[in-house]
Scaffold this active site. Sequence first.
Site, PDB file in Angstrom:
ATOM      1  N   CYS A 375      53.413  11.782 -32.997  1.00 17.65           N
ATOM      2  CA  CYS A 375      52.218  11.194 -32.388  1.00 17.65           C
ATOM      3  C   CYS A 375      51.189  12.275 -32.047  1.00 17.65           C
ATOM      4  O   CYS A 375      50.521  12.774 -32.950  1.00 17.65           O
ATOM      5  CB  CYS A 375      52.599  10.344 -31.190  1.00 17.65           C
ATOM      6  SG  CYS A 375      51.381   9.065 -30.879  1.00 17.65           S
ATOM      7  N   HIS A 501      56.270   6.740 -33.269  1.00 14.96           N
ATOM      8  CA  HIS A 501      57.371   7.308 -32.474  1.00 14.96           C
ATOM      9  C   HIS A 501      58.716   6.905 -33.096  1.00 14.96           C
ATOM     10  O   HIS A 501      59.321   5.914 -32.666  1.00 14.96           O
ATOM     11  CB  HIS A 501      57.300   6.806 -31.034  1.00 14.96           C
ATOM     12  CG  HIS A 501      56.167   7.371 -30.256  1.00 14.96           C
ATOM     13  ND1 HIS A 501      56.235   8.595 -29.626  1.00 14.96           N
ATOM     14  CD2 HIS A 501      54.923   6.902 -30.024  1.00 14.96           C
ATOM     15  CE1 HIS A 501      55.084   8.844 -29.027  1.00 14.96           C
ATOM     16  NE2 HIS A 501      54.270   7.828 -29.250  1.00 14.96           N
ATOM     17  N   GLU A 503      61.503   8.127 -32.695  1.00 14.77           N
ATOM     18  CA  GLU A 503      62.635   8.289 -31.776  1.00 14.77           C
ATOM     19  C   GLU A 503      63.118   6.963 -31.176  1.00 14.77           C
ATOM     20  O   GLU A 503      64.274   6.834 -30.809  1.00 14.77           O
ATOM     21  CB  GLU A 503      62.280   9.287 -30.658  1.00 14.77           C
ATOM     22  CG  GLU A 503      61.187   8.867 -29.682  1.00 14.77           C
ATOM     23  CD  GLU A 503      59.774   9.267 -30.107  1.00 14.77           C
ATOM     24  OE1 GLU A 503      59.546   9.429 -31.315  1.00 14.77           O
ATOM     25  OE2 GLU A 503      58.895   9.386 -29.229  1.00 14.77           O
TER      26      GLU A 503
HETATM   27  N1  GLN Z   1      47.055  11.068 -26.706  1.00 15.16           N
HETATM   28  C1  GLN Z   1      47.196  10.680 -28.070  1.00 15.16           C
HETATM   29  C2  GLN Z   1      46.593   9.314 -28.342  1.00 15.16           C
HETATM   30  O1  GLN Z   1      46.392   8.538 -27.438  1.00 15.16           O
HETATM   31  C3  GLN Z   1      48.654  10.717 -28.507  1.00 15.16           C
HETATM   32  C4  GLN Z   1      49.505   9.704 -27.816  1.00 15.16           C
HETATM   33  C5  GLN Z   1      50.994   9.949 -27.973  1.00 15.16           C
HETATM   34  O2  GLN Z   1      51.404  11.032 -28.321  1.00 15.16           O
HETATM   35  N2  GLN Z   1      51.793   8.934 -27.677  1.00 15.16           N
HETATM   36  O3  GLN Z   1      46.310   8.991 -29.455  1.00 15.16           O
END
Ligand code: GLN
Length: 576
Positions: A375, A501, A503
């Site tokens: 992410c 994600h 995970e």
């Molecule tokens: N801050 C980033 C976004 O909002 C990444 C978010 C995250 O890593 N879950 O896109």
Amino acid sequence: MAKYIFVTGGVVSSLGKGISAASLGRLLEARTLKVTMLKCDPYINVDPGTMNPYQHGEVYVTVDGAETDLDLGHYERFLDVDMHRINNITAGQIYESVIAKERQGEFLGATIQVIPHITDEIKNRFKTVAKGFDVVVIEIGGTVGDIESLPFLEAARQMKLDAGRDEVLYLHVTLIPYLKSSDELKTKPTQHSVNKLREIGIDPDIIICRTEKPLGTELKSKIALFCSVPREAVIEAPDVAHIYEVPLLFEKQGLDEQILMLLRMRSQRKNLEEWQKMVEQLKTAKEDISIAIAGKYTKLKDAYKSIEEALAHAGLANGIKVRMKYVDVESQGIEELDTVHGILVPGGFGDRGIEGKIKAIQYAREKKVPFLGLCLGMQLATVEIARNVLGLKEANSTEFNPDTKHPIIDLLPEQKKIKEKGATMRLGSFPCHLKKESLAYKAYNQSSIHERHRHRYELNSKYRDALEDAGFLVTGEYTEKGLAEIMEFIHHPWHLSVQFHPEFQSRPNRPHPLFKSFVAAAIRHMRSLLEPKPDRQEREKPPRQTHSRLKTEHTTIKLGASQLSLNIPAITEGQA
Ligand code: GLN
């Protein structure tokens, strides 16, 4: 009709109540029962999405896009079933819906009170979750004695009256502290905590005792006597090396038998062999590798719970133990990475620690250390390559610099309109199409996948061609919207990052393909470090694939100083 098992906690928080509840769910599932779980969180937030991980730990995202408590991760990993929005309720949600009903006039004439209006709403949620299942395990957050959890405990008490004696069971997880000075385990706090529960009107049927030393029969008898439960109902929960051992420890002490007897359920065939085999493999893995997690919350392990578990599952699949090393490059220095075999940059919000993470990614790229970006990790890998490979020194995400000349990571127009912070990110499961001949395709061994998201920002498609020309390819795409979901740097043995994600979808029995492939690459890297250095020609092999084959068609933009820079107001996620 479903049977209800309530899990409460006593003495202190962080007893591993979630793991006890999940282990119990696993044991009942092994009896071929249809089991579901529910976590009740007593705080007023509607969900944990806006909370700081220091307060709450990781925010777990379900397939249907709910931001939930990290215990739901344990439930999914132990039971191997998907949880949904309805499997986590908070006091905030309960009050929100009762107040909405009051405004609509549903309770005309009545004074709205905790009992019965709030408790009825809670009980309705219990019953909704239970539909279609044999058993529902309901974990009540907090510690008995807290003001906040009282309405949930009251609702749990009433369930015995509503559903009937043999339909409801109360299980209390408590602490038996060890006093070093007197070399003694102490039962008094447990006695007090059980008394507190009795004051509320709940008689626990089973006591699970968290202890760092074996209880022995004498202490078990004492606890049984003072807490008014049979001795077999006092279950010992010692500290274990692997959380996945807990269901087996409970089973050995007959916890499942006890529950079936108390709930008058017919005993079914038990099937725990696969689980036993998995735990055995976990214990026997000898060799180990070290993976750096270059994150922000390096002092709070719960902030990256699902990542830790996914790495452990991947280690299991590769027959190796994975050691995790939390590194804050900014305060500890880049040398911390010299001894690791893989570098992982997790998700995150806000600009603290960003430059350190970019340095870690640069290190991974230049030293050819396997790299997995999750992410925010993918967004920063893009910034790193834009700055250091494309030479766009000012490249940044507009999350960190709204006025950057090169907004390589940016908000989509629909996100720019959003003002409210709660539950407004791109959340939940989205499809992703994989390019053949990519590392991702090789790992998943299929071209269409679904992964869970929780972010606001995306790769700015205007830069896609330039990045691909430099060998940073989009190998996974949400085709409907043309969004980059997976990116790979081809001039590197294993450099892969994802906008989602992964995970959250890893299970001990079904390790996530990307984590599995990442750990395998880290093992190769570790072994290569042990081998004598090859000569120069060998080291300078051509890239592992010609990116022209993988490259996609895109409109190219000029990356000169004249390039249009979007002027977007500063938007930083307050917390999480
Ligand atoms: N801050 C980033 C976004 O909002 C990444 C978010 C995250 O890593 N879950 O896109």
